[in-house]
Scaffold this motif. Sequence first.
Motif, PDB file in Angstrom:
ATOM      1  N   LEU A  59     -22.638-106.313 -59.782  1.00  0.00           N
ATOM      2  CA  LEU A  59     -23.494-105.469 -60.604  1.00  0.00           C
ATOM      3  C   LEU A  59     -23.063-104.013 -60.493  1.00  0.00           C
ATOM      4  N   ALA A  60     -22.726-103.585 -59.285  1.00  0.00           N
ATOM      5  CA  ALA A  60     -22.290-102.200 -59.095  1.00  0.00           C
ATOM      6  C   ALA A  60     -21.034-101.914 -59.913  1.00  0.00           C
ATOM      7  N   GLN A  61     -20.077-102.840 -59.898  1.00  0.00           N
ATOM      8  CA  GLN A  61     -18.853-102.661 -60.675  1.00  0.00           C
ATOM      9  C   GLN A  61     -19.161-102.649 -62.171  1.00  0.00           C
ATOM     10  N   ASP A  62     -20.059-103.528 -62.580  1.00  0.00           N
ATOM     11  CA  ASP A  62     -20.429-103.609 -63.998  1.00  0.00           C
ATOM     12  C   ASP A  62     -21.090-102.307 -64.462  1.00  0.00           C
ATOM     13  N   LEU A  63     -21.948-101.736 -63.631  1.00  0.00           N
ATOM     14  CA  LEU A  63     -22.622-100.488 -63.997  1.00  0.00           C
ATOM     15  C   LEU A  63     -21.619 -99.342 -64.100  1.00  0.00           C
ATOM     16  N   ARG A  64     -20.643 -99.350 -63.227  1.00  0.00           N
ATOM     17  CA  ARG A  64     -19.611 -98.302 -63.320  1.00  0.00           C
ATOM     18  C   ARG A  64     -18.845 -98.429 -64.632  1.00  0.00           C
ATOM     19  N   GLN A  65     -18.510 -99.654 -65.013  1.00  0.00           N
ATOM     20  CA  GLN A  65     -17.794 -99.864 -66.274  1.00  0.00           C
ATOM     21  C   GLN A  65     -18.638 -99.447 -67.470  1.00  0.00           C
ATOM     22  N   GLN A  66     -19.938 -99.719 -67.403  1.00  0.00           N
ATOM     23  CA  GLN A  66     -20.814 -99.326 -68.516  1.00  0.00           C
ATOM     24  C   GLN A  66     -20.784 -97.812 -68.729  1.00  0.00           C
ATOM     25  N   VAL A  67     -20.717 -97.065 -67.633  1.00  0.00           N
ATOM     26  CA  VAL A  67     -20.691 -95.599 -67.746  1.00  0.00           C
ATOM     27  C   VAL A  67     -19.328 -95.127 -68.223  1.00  0.00           C
ATOM     28  N   GLU A  68     -18.269 -95.618 -67.584  1.00  0.00           N
ATOM     29  CA  GLU A  68     -16.929 -95.097 -67.849  1.00  0.00           C
ATOM     30  C   GLU A  68     -16.353 -95.609 -69.174  1.00  0.00           C
ATOM     31  N   GLN A  69     -16.658 -96.837 -69.532  1.00  0.00           N
ATOM     32  CA  GLN A  69     -16.044 -97.409 -70.727  1.00  0.00           C
ATOM     33  C   GLN A  69     -16.958 -97.384 -71.949  1.00  0.00           C
ATOM     34  N   ASN A  70     -18.263 -97.472 -71.720  1.00  0.00           N
ATOM     35  CA  ASN A  70     -19.190 -97.545 -72.850  1.00  0.00           C
ATOM     36  C   ASN A  70     -20.040 -96.298 -73.022  1.00  0.00           C
ATOM     37  N   GLY A  71     -19.875 -95.337 -72.106  1.00  0.00           N
ATOM     38  CA  GLY A  71     -20.617 -94.086 -72.235  1.00  0.00           C
ATOM     39  C   GLY A  71     -22.084 -94.179 -71.886  1.00  0.00           C
ATOM     40  N   ALA A  72     -22.467 -95.213 -71.130  1.00  0.00           N
ATOM     41  CA  ALA A  72     -23.872 -95.356 -70.730  1.00  0.00           C
ATOM     42  C   ALA A  72     -24.295 -94.175 -69.859  1.00  0.00           C
ATOM     43  N   ASP A  73     -25.573 -93.843 -69.909  1.00  0.00           N
ATOM     44  CA  ASP A  73     -26.109 -92.723 -69.131  1.00  0.00           C
ATOM     45  C   ASP A  73     -26.359 -93.170 -67.689  1.00  0.00           C
ATOM     46  N   PHE A  74     -25.659 -92.518 -66.764  1.00  0.00           N
ATOM     47  CA  PHE A  74     -25.728 -92.899 -65.346  1.00  0.00           C
ATOM     48  C   PHE A  74     -27.155 -92.814 -64.824  1.00  0.00           C
ATOM     49  N   ASN A  75     -27.841 -91.730 -65.145  1.00  0.00           N
ATOM     50  CA  ASN A  75     -29.179 -91.522 -64.593  1.00  0.00           C
ATOM     51  C   ASN A  75     -30.191 -92.523 -65.142  1.00  0.00           C
ATOM     52  N   GLN A  76     -30.013 -92.928 -66.402  1.00  0.00           N
ATOM     53  CA  GLN A  76     -30.886 -93.957 -66.958  1.00  0.00           C
ATOM     54  C   GLN A  76     -30.635 -95.305 -66.292  1.00  0.00           C
ATOM     55  N   LEU A  77     -29.364 -95.601 -66.012  1.00  0.00           N
ATOM     56  CA  LEU A  77     -29.042 -96.841 -65.313  1.00  0.00           C
ATOM     57  C   LEU A  77     -29.631 -96.837 -63.902  1.00  0.00           C
ATOM     58  N   ALA A  78     -29.631 -95.648 -63.273  1.00  0.00           N
ATOM     59  CA  ALA A  78     -30.237 -95.538 -61.933  1.00  0.00           C
ATOM     60  C   ALA A  78     -31.719 -95.883 -61.994  1.00  0.00           C
ATOM     61  N   LYS A  79     -32.408 -95.381 -63.013  1.00  0.00           N
ATOM     62  CA  LYS A  79     -33.836 -95.675 -63.160  1.00  0.00           C
ATOM     63  C   LYS A  79     -34.080 -97.174 -63.361  1.00  0.00           C
ATOM     64  N   LEU A  80     -33.161 -97.837 -64.053  1.00  0.00           N
ATOM     65  CA  LEU A  80     -33.347 -99.248 -64.373  1.00  0.00           C
ATOM     66  C   LEU A  80     -32.944-100.182 -63.222  1.00  0.00           C
ATOM     67  N   HIS A  81     -31.900 -99.792 -62.467  1.00  0.00           N
ATOM     68  CA  HIS A  81     -31.309-100.759 -61.544  1.00  0.00           C
ATOM     69  C   HIS A  81     -31.348-100.364 -60.068  1.00  0.00           C
ATOM     70  N   SER A  82     -31.423 -99.092 -59.766  1.00  0.00           N
ATOM     71  CA  SER A  82     -31.308 -98.676 -58.368  1.00  0.00           C
ATOM     72  C   SER A  82     -32.514 -99.136 -57.556  1.00  0.00           C
ATOM     73  N   VAL A  83     -32.258 -99.524 -56.307  1.00  0.00           N
ATOM     74  CA  VAL A  83     -33.315-100.105 -55.466  1.00  0.00           C
ATOM     75  C   VAL A  83     -33.844 -99.115 -54.425  1.00  0.00           C
ATOM     76  N   VAL A  84     -33.430 -97.855 -54.516  1.00  0.00           N
ATOM     77  CA  VAL A  84     -33.920 -96.857 -53.557  1.00  0.00           C
ATOM     78  C   VAL A  84     -34.893 -95.911 -54.251  1.00  0.00           C
TER      79      VAL A  84
END
Length: 250
Positions: A138-163
């Motif tokens: 999942l961590a690798q997939d999220l990195r690809q979403q940001v770098e390759q698809n332009g996904a917003d890192f901070n929005q992904l953090a809100k959706l997926h981060s466990v801290v």
Amino acid sequence: MTETLLLTVNNHPLTLAESLAYLRVAGKLQPFLMEIVQQYILKQETSAIADIDIDTVEQYIIDFRLQEQLVKPEKFAQWLTTNGMNFADFRASVAFQLKVDQLKAQVAEPKLEEYFTQNQRLLEQVVFSRIVVDNSNLAQDLRQQVEQNGADFNQLAKLHSVVDDAVVGGVMGAISREEMPDFIQAATLNVTPGQIIGPFEIDDLYCLLKVEEVLSATLEGELKQELENQIFEEWLQEKLQQMNVQLAIE
């Protein structure tokens, strides 16, 4: 030979030898002795420094009482009692500390610029946002979403981060490189804002870091004071190691 009385506890006298024995059993004798030796060194090293003028001491005391909210005489008197001092003791302590501060400046000044230059990269701060998940894929997939698809890192953090900082988009704030684990420190040496590093495995979790900003270190303010303290502490430890200390009471 009469033993030296140090204090009484519930009207029971304790000699100096007994008190030191208690410290030895508690494993606290060595730090106690080293504190005494340290104060001896400071007293010797500051002996050549001129006495601090009265106005400077008084202003320090005023500033201290304001900062610690001890303006009212009764509160200040209680503070002195709690710390086992009277006003004369406190005033002498302030005057001595101001002389130590002058000694610190004398010791640190010749080394400060070189010390800063040698450690400048480690003293830089990096502002991070992070995503922490429990699955490496999942961590690798999220990195690809940001770098390759332009996904917003901070929005992904809100959706997926466990801290806990997920609610603010994973924003962590500034961290100096010297405070980072070695593997993260190495990964940040040549980063630029917007770059993502990781995932790093930490405590069975997987952490992606986004570099928000790199803050250059400058030799001023709190950092300068911190480096002066480090240089002075190293100097003092060297002095302590050179001392021949023998305990006269067994």
